[in-house]
Design a protein around this motif. Structure first.
Motif, short mmCIF file in Angstrom:
data_model
loop_
_atom_site.label_atom_id
_atom_site.label_comp_id
_atom_site.label_asym_id
_atom_site.label_seq_id
_atom_site.Cartn_x
_atom_site.Cartn_y
_atom_site.Cartn_z
N UNK A 1 65.25 12.85 -0.48
CA UNK A 1 64.53 13.82 0.33
C UNK A 1 64.89 15.28 0.02
N UNK A 2 65.62 15.53 -1.09
CA UNK A 2 65.84 16.91 -1.50
C UNK A 2 64.48 17.48 -1.91
N UNK A 3 64.15 18.70 -1.48
CA UNK A 3 62.79 19.24 -1.73
C UNK A 3 62.41 19.26 -3.21
N UNK A 4 61.28 18.64 -3.53
CA UNK A 4 60.83 18.61 -4.92
C UNK A 4 60.51 20.00 -5.43
N UNK A 5 60.08 20.89 -4.54
CA UNK A 5 59.79 22.26 -4.95
C UNK A 5 61.04 22.95 -5.49
N UNK A 6 62.18 22.67 -4.87
CA UNK A 6 63.45 23.27 -5.32
C UNK A 6 63.82 22.73 -6.70
N UNK A 7 63.54 21.45 -6.95
CA UNK A 7 63.81 20.86 -8.27
C UNK A 7 62.92 21.51 -9.32
N UNK A 8 61.65 21.67 -8.99
CA UNK A 8 60.71 22.33 -9.91
C UNK A 8 61.16 23.75 -10.23
N UNK A 9 61.67 24.45 -9.20
CA UNK A 9 62.16 25.82 -9.42
C UNK A 9 63.33 25.83 -10.38
N UNK A 10 64.26 24.88 -10.20
CA UNK A 10 65.42 24.86 -11.09
C UNK A 10 64.99 24.60 -12.53
N UNK A 11 64.03 23.70 -12.72
CA UNK A 11 63.54 23.41 -14.07
C UNK A 11 62.91 24.66 -14.69
N UNK A 12 62.06 25.33 -13.93
CA UNK A 12 61.36 26.52 -14.43
C UNK A 12 62.34 27.64 -14.75
N UNK B 1 57.12 8.86 -7.36
CA UNK B 1 56.53 8.79 -6.03
C UNK B 1 57.59 8.47 -4.99
N UNK B 2 58.80 8.13 -5.45
CA UNK B 2 59.90 7.88 -4.51
C UNK B 2 60.42 9.22 -4.00
N UNK B 3 61.47 9.17 -3.20
CA UNK B 3 61.99 10.39 -2.56
C UNK B 3 63.00 11.13 -3.43
N UNK B 4 63.19 10.70 -4.70
CA UNK B 4 64.16 11.37 -5.56
C UNK B 4 63.48 11.92 -6.81
N UNK B 5 63.94 13.10 -7.22
CA UNK B 5 63.44 13.74 -8.44
C UNK B 5 64.64 14.11 -9.29
N UNK B 6 64.38 14.35 -10.57
CA UNK B 6 65.49 14.68 -11.45
C UNK B 6 65.08 15.58 -12.60
N UNK B 7 66.07 16.14 -13.27
CA UNK B 7 65.86 16.94 -14.47
C UNK B 7 66.76 16.39 -15.57
N UNK B 8 66.18 16.22 -16.75
CA UNK B 8 66.98 15.82 -17.92
C UNK B 8 67.39 17.09 -18.65
N UNK B 9 68.71 17.22 -18.84
CA UNK B 9 69.28 18.39 -19.51
C UNK B 9 69.98 17.99 -20.80
#
Length: 270
Positions: free
Chosen positions: A27-38, A60-68
């Motif tokens: 449930x961490x905000x996906x918008x915040x994840x998108x911001x970190x990626x950008x 579609x689940x409640x978790x998102x991630x970034x590959x670094x």
């Protein structure tokens, strides 16, 4: 995947030999994840010492991630805690790294505005009265407007040093912004002054940090001022709004109370 680290907002997994995945908590905000990626992409394109953000993973689940890009090194905080005798040297590296970030400008205005982020957070703070918030917001408008690249959460646990000690990387760019470097340094000052470690931190590490805290702050601020030519007074002028904005974060009760006391003391000086 093998878990190789974790923080308050995410867990870190080995994704391949040369990649890691930062998997954000439920449930961490996906918008915040998108911001970190950008923002990570922008910092990398500017040639700053950051791991390359390779891909954004949203399910579609409640978790998102970034590959670094996977980097090999140790955080400055870990090194400082292990050996107090290197605190001064590593604090200088920290200041040098921060100064070099601030030498880059966000001329394209692609990063969030420092003042907008601070004002939004200050408006949300529950521990301050509406009158106090209005006074802080009014004061914030008097501070300089600049367009330098700022990290927004720069502290020794977000700087990694290679094993050879020749290269460093700055991680966790979710809070990247465009603004006045003095405000970014004030944020680091506030974190080093009052920040607490997570509850699951081993007691020995907590004790090590408390012993090193004042030394880190003293050497970091002194060296940053020497490098940048920015005065201590200019940095201190940002302390009130930066500390007030931090009260909007999910802080441990003890840290929140310490910060609230600091903000109230600064308000009395306005």
């Amino acid at each position: 995947m093998e878990q190789i680290g974790q923080g308050r907002t995410a867990e870190i997994y080995a994704y391949s030999n040369d990649l890691i995945m930062k998997l954000y908590r439920i449930d961490f905000p996906h918008e915040a994840v998108q911001n970190e990626f950008r923002i990570s992409e922008l910092a990398y394109k500017k040639g700053l010492p950051v791991p390359q953000a390779v891909s954004l993973i949203e399910h579609t689940t409640s978790r998102a991630g970034i590959v670094f890009e996977r980097i090999e090194g140790t955080t400055l905080l870990s090194l400082m805690i292990q050996k107090l005798e290197v605190v001064e040297q590593l604090s200088f590296k920290m200041a040098d790294c921060h100064y070099k970030l601030h030498c880059e400008r966000d001329d394209e205005a692609t990063l969030p505005s420092q003042k907008q982020i601070l004002s939004g957070a200050i408006r949300n703070v529950q521990l301050l009265s509406e009158n106090d918030k209005a006074r802080i917001l009014s004061y914030l408008t008097t501070l300089p407007d600049r367009q330098q690249i700022c990290h927004g959460d720069f502290h020794p646990d977000n700087v990694m040093l290679s094993e050879a000690g020749e290269q460093y990387w700055v991680i966790d760019w979710m809070t990247g912004m465009s603004g006045d470097p003095a405000g970014d340094v004030a944020r680091s000052w506030v974190i080093l002054m009052s920040g607490t470690m997570s509850e699951d931190t081993p007691p020995a590490i907590r004790t090590g940090f408390e012993k090193a805290r004042e030394l880190i702050l003293e050497h970091y601020i002194h060296h940053y001022i020497h490098l940048s030519g920015i005065s201590r007074e200019a940095i201190e002028s940002w302390m009130l709004p930066v500390a007030a904005a931090r009260l909007d974060e999910n802080l441990p009760a003890q840290e929140a109370q310490q910060l609230l006391k600091f903000v109230q003391e600064r308000l009395r000086l306005l």
